[in-house]
Scaffold this active site. Sequence first.
Site, short mmCIF file in Angstrom:
data_model
loop_
_atom_site.label_atom_id
_atom_site.label_comp_id
_atom_site.label_asym_id
_atom_site.label_seq_id
_atom_site.Cartn_x
_atom_site.Cartn_y
_atom_site.Cartn_z
N GLY A 492 0.82 -1.20 0.00
CA GLY A 492 0.00 0.00 0.00
C GLY A 492 0.86 1.25 0.00
O GLY A 492 2.09 1.20 0.02
N PHE A 496 3.80 9.17 3.41
CA PHE A 496 5.20 9.45 3.18
C PHE A 496 5.87 8.48 2.23
O PHE A 496 7.07 8.53 2.04
CB PHE A 496 5.96 9.46 4.51
CG PHE A 496 5.65 10.66 5.35
CD1 PHE A 496 6.34 11.84 5.20
CD2 PHE A 496 4.64 10.61 6.29
CE1 PHE A 496 6.06 12.95 5.97
CE2 PHE A 496 4.35 11.71 7.08
CZ PHE A 496 5.05 12.89 6.91
N SER A 498 5.70 4.36 0.00
CA SER A 498 5.09 3.07 -0.30
C SER A 498 5.61 1.98 0.62
O SER A 498 6.71 2.07 1.16
CB SER A 498 5.39 2.68 -1.76
OG SER A 498 4.92 3.67 -2.64
N ASP A 618 -1.85 9.78 14.70
CA ASP A 618 -2.58 9.35 13.50
C ASP A 618 -3.15 7.95 13.70
O ASP A 618 -2.99 7.08 12.85
CB ASP A 618 -1.66 9.39 12.28
CG ASP A 618 -2.45 9.32 10.97
OD1 ASP A 618 -3.65 9.66 10.98
OD2 ASP A 618 -1.88 8.90 9.95
#
Length: 798
Positions: A492, A496, A498, A618
Amino acid sequence: MGFSSRLMLQATILFVLICFKCIFLGVESATLSLSTDKEALISFKSKISLELPNALSSWDQNTSPCNWTGVVCNKSGLRVISLDLSGYGLKGSISPHIGNLSFLHSLQLQNNHFSGKLPTEIGNLFRLRVLNMSSNGIQGGLPSNISQLTELQILDLTANNITGRVLEELTYLTKLEVLKLGRNHLYGAIPPAIGEIPPEIGLLEELQELSLAKNQIFGSIPNSLGNLQRLNLLDLSENSLSDKIPTTFGNFKNLLSIDLSSNRFNGSIPKEVLSLPSLSTVLNLSRNSLSGPIPQVLDLLKAVITIDLSDNLLSGSIPSSIGNCKSLEKLFMARNMLSGPIPNTMAEVKGLDTLDLSSNQLSGSIPVELQNLQALNSLNLSFNNLEGIVPSGGVFRNLSQVHLEGNPKLCLHSACINSQGRRGRTVAKVLVITSILVTLVLCVIFGSLLYIKRSKQKMPETSETFKGQHQVVSYNEIRQATGNFNQENFIGKGSFGSVYKGYLSQGIAIAVKILDTEVERSWKSFLAECEALKNVRHRNLVRLITSCSSIDFKNMAFLALVYEFMSNGSLEDWLEGKKKHVNGHALNVLERLNVVIDVACGLDYLHHDCEVPVVHCDLKPSNILLSEDMTAKVGDFGLAKLLIERTGNQSHMSSTNALKGSIGYIPPEYGLGEKISTSGDVYSFGVMLLELFTGKNPTHESFIGGQNLTRWVQLGFPSNVKQVLDPVMLAQMSSLDHNEKRRSPDAQYECLITILGVGLSCTADSRDDRISIRGALNKLKSARDSLLKPGPSEKIEK
């Protein structure tokens, strides 16, 4: 012939006739019994899906079962005593007619594809000594009448899908020598009767192996377990066992291997556990919450091959007595709080192959004697406070085998200036100083030109942090591990960069997060994440294996973080239906509750137990990853911020320019410009909890105007809670088998009301009104205890 003689003759003839009659009756009875065994085996075969080549082609009804594949009869050929079909790849269910093989001594069906439940008729095999059905797909609970198998010596049901509570009935298997129930879905406390064994029946006194790994067993280990003195293997790893390790473990005089890893044990390591001279294979206490110093009696483990004490809270110095562990090949003490020097006696362990002391607080120099360990091929001393010159011989000749990053005071022999050199050589010193100054001037000029050139290419600043430190993995190693960044390995893409799946050269599965160096904040994120992760260690946090700061084949900066690979994907995958169990089911109530408890444990550690508190910033389902055994771990610290200020009881950061999370999970105060805080994480956690149990995303299209997920749940709380619960989860609850229901529906809904109440307490608009993550964790654990508590019907049955 006289009368008496005729009478004697008649009696003799009658006796002979009776004997012949008995013999014929016995043959007839035996024939009927063998016939019964044959019928039972034919019925067993009828439940098996056979594919060519047919492994059971010899099972012809017109022949004797004693000649069939996998079947063994007794010496007289009158009864079947053994059935061994292990490794034939058979599919299907186990017929209840198996219980008619009443003379069966051994039943071995391991390494097949059997599914369905274990039939209760197995309890009729009262002569059974060996029962091995490991590595299948058997479901449901253990039959309660398994206690009737009083001759059983080996019970191995490892690696199935067996569910339910660990049965106390197992304690009646008094001749049991091997008990393996690992890698199932069992839960509950270890039966309190184990150990507390009545001497008149000698309960479990023959037990030699006990394996309950990878289940959901909770509670503490009873002290009386130490009474099983014949035990030679103990594996309770990957459960939720807590409290202290009993000192009665010192009674295990025959123990060869002990694995208590990945639990929640606390307190110090009992010296009794390190005083077992019989240990000759593994001592694994890793991934717990053990604290205090390592006992000096470590030297009594002279025969052990592997010691793993990593991922705990151990402090103090490494005992110098480690040098007496002459058979030691692998030693792991990473991610603790060990301090002081590396003992020189470590070099006396001549067979040491792997040594990992990373992420501690070790100081002093690296003992030069370590280069004399000829067998040493993997050495990890990264993220400590070591200083001085790195040895040049032995394993240090190949720095790809040595991890030294995170020790800024270390220097390689070729780059060090010996400050204790001969003081009389003043001229040499002047020349050295002059050359250094000239070099610095040249570096400034060259660096300026390089900066001007690369700024046009939007290159990030170069890393001064990693100069003079060994890079754990190179760009080429990352490239090879991911198959040259093959799209088949692509997992995914995040804020910032892959993420790819890969394999290190040792075969270790990894997840590689490659930071996009075009993103302005990527370099700062890289340094922040390394800083945040190098000292945090917890079973509910995704483990950072290593990092890479290098240059790719295009001479561009390359930044990557290498994590442990989580085979069950993210919580987001499960919520969106991309991930399901092999039976097609979604997460059930207990699994969802275990997930939020795991996440809360990880957050609690970040907020309260780190040396410097950490705010994640987050938290959301895509950042919660699930391991092979469905343990939830908090990942992606790309936005994590180390707290550097504390005001009263509220921790917060001094910077207000940080990123603040993802839409739907961001606390309202962040939108008003307030500083990020631990209570902000609590809000995100609460939203995620509500999403998990309602099945509704916080950005769902139905939430318009002032409506949001929290207010929607409040409308149905608590009286109409069914209206807001995930319908998929409700369907699973209603479809449970009667035997699988541990509590009445009303009791389960009461538990769910408690869980949603925690979510609402976490998502209060004012952060001052929110519950702490520790308070939320305690309430969720109480809810789980209530959910697992036996219902009235189960108590009556017992």
